[in-house]
Design an enzyme around this catalytic site. Structure first.
Site, short mmCIF file in Angstrom:
data_model
loop_
_atom_site.label_atom_id
_atom_site.label_comp_id
_atom_site.label_asym_id
_atom_site.label_seq_id
_atom_site.Cartn_x
_atom_site.Cartn_y
_atom_site.Cartn_z
N ASP A 52 0.82 -1.22 0.00
CA ASP A 52 0.00 0.00 0.00
C ASP A 52 0.85 1.27 0.00
O ASP A 52 0.44 2.30 0.50
CB ASP A 52 -0.96 0.03 1.21
N HIS A 54 -4.48 -2.36 -6.72
CA HIS A 54 -3.91 -1.05 -6.95
C HIS A 54 -4.85 -0.25 -7.84
O HIS A 54 -5.56 -0.79 -8.68
CB HIS A 54 -2.50 -1.12 -7.54
#
EC number: 6.3.4.4
Length: 430
Positions: A13, A41
């Protein structure tokens, strides 16, 4: 002309999507080399938002070849669904734009079921998996009983391979009191999916070798982060694959000499999803502010991320285990407005100062961060596109991080927008 490996230097992340999208514009080939559809993503291209979890980031750009390597575990139904979602957004991904390694192991429904059964039964000792079957699929790969993409080519040979797989899995299911899997039903399901996925199959090792010889620029895209590596991460709170940069070679079928530059994506603070040690975690208002300003929620799971100050010990360790040449520092703008900013520069373990993160689980839980503090800044860094646009205190913070982790900043990201980027060194020109 270099080939570039992109890895997350923390627990995932870190903002890889934006950086990989930015780099993929320069690349000819984009390769996913590990993981599954458990790490999402988000890309914003020409004002359109795309959410990917399995396909390489280059897939939304015309003229780019996207490749899924043998180090990935592939859920064929998830692939079909993700391709359909892109189609609904006007992006057609045919076999001319996507190739998948023939020796890629498949994630089957029984893997997802086993993943969920284990996680739900592990009250108090949960790993924090996404329950998408990633771990069980890797177990079958290592156990030499996996069904691989190439196995769907021969309908006559497939039943025997399924029977061998189910000898193992039905034994487990009996022990768990769960209904056994019918072999013929699984064969039928796989053969129904075969026409949808086999057109994408290729000898990826050969394809990438030719691309290298033709002078193509190759971008190797990692999922998750190096601290989730099965060997070098916070074991057992890790993923089931090697996420460090060197796995780009084995996970795609190229030699290590093909990896010219390693870019580590690094958030200006630290986050983590799920269980596991997190020395700099903040459970106070500061942590909540980081989470709110940074919009820290998982793309795949929607789970809120745990937030804390930057941990230079962990990132410095990742720089070494991944051989990182430069970092892309992201989300600097989230730190705007803090009066002071802390950075972890070392640990105390049982009263003794150490400069590394220990491997033993108990020791990982006992380490205490040693902080140093730097003055914050009130002016905004959001949208900055040159060093001159940054407050002096923000520049000082970036330079301090470089010194602490022993690695230069190659790229600095100041917002989710792809153009809000300060380029110090182009990785493809290593």
């Amino acid at each position: 002309m270099a080939n570039v490996v992109v890895v997350g230097s923390q627990w995932g992340d870190e903002g890889k999507g934006k950086i990989v999208d930015w780099l993929s514009e320069q690349a000819d080939v984009v390769v996913r080399f590990q993981g599954g559809h458990n790490a999402g993503h988000t890309l914003v291209v020409d004002g359109v938002t795309y959410k990917l979890s399995l396909l390489p980031s280059g897939v939304v750009r015309p003229g780019k070849l996207s490749v899924i390597g043998n180090g990935v575990v592939l859920d064929p139904q998830a692939l079909v669904d993700e391709l359909a979602r892109l189609e609904s957004q006007g992006v057609h991904v045919g076999p001319d734009r996507l190739r998948i390694a023939e020796n890629t192991p498949l994630i089957l429904p029984l893997h997802r079921e086993l993943d969920a059964l284990r996680e739900n039964a592990s009250e108090g000792t949960r790993i924090g998996t996404t329950k998408r079957g990633i771990g069980p699929a890797y177990e079958d790969k290592v156990g030499r009983r996996a069904i691989r993409l190439v196995d769907l080519v021969d309908p006559k040979a497939l039943p025997a391979k399924v029977e061998r797989l189910l000898t193992h899995h039905n034994l487990i299911r009996r022990g768990l009191g769960v209904e056994e899997v019918n072999p013929q039903a699984l064969v039928d399901e796989l053969l129904a999916l075969a026409p949808k996925v086999l057109p994408y199959m290729d000898r990826v090792w050969e394809l990438l070798d030719k691309a290298r010889k033709d002078g193509k620029k190759i971008l190797f895209e990692g999922a998750q982060g190096a601290l989730l590596d099965i060997d070098h991460g916070t074991y057992p709170y890790v993923t089931s694959s090697n996420t460090v940069a060197s796995s780009a070679a084995g996970g795609s079928g190229v030699g290590p000499g093909a990896l010219d530059y390693v870019l580590g994506i690094t958030k200006a603070y630290t986050t983590r999803v799920g269980e596991g040690p997190f020395p700099t975690e903040l459970t106070d208002e500061v942590g909540k502010t980081l989470g709110t300003k940074g919009r820290e929620f998982g793309v795949v799971t929607g789970r809120p991320r745990r937030c804390g100050w930057f941990d230079a010990v962990l990132v410095r360790q990742t720089v070494r285990t991944c051989g990182i040449h430069g970092i892309a520092l992201t989300k600097l703008d989230v730190l705007d407005g803090f009066d002071e900013i802390k950075v972890c520069v070392g640990y105390k373990l049982d009263g003794k100062e150490i400069d590394y993160f220990p491997s033993e689980m108990g020791a990982q839980a006992r380490v205490e961060p040693i902080y140093e503090t730097i003055e914050g800044w009130t002016d905004s860094t959001a949208g900055a596109r040159s060093w001159a646009d940054l407050p002096a205190e923000a520049v000082k913070y970036v330079r301090w991080l470089e010194e602490l982790i022993g690695c230069p900043v190659a790229v600095l990201s100041t917002s989710p927008e792809r153009n809000d980027t300060i380029l110090v060194h182009n990785p493809f020109q290593a």
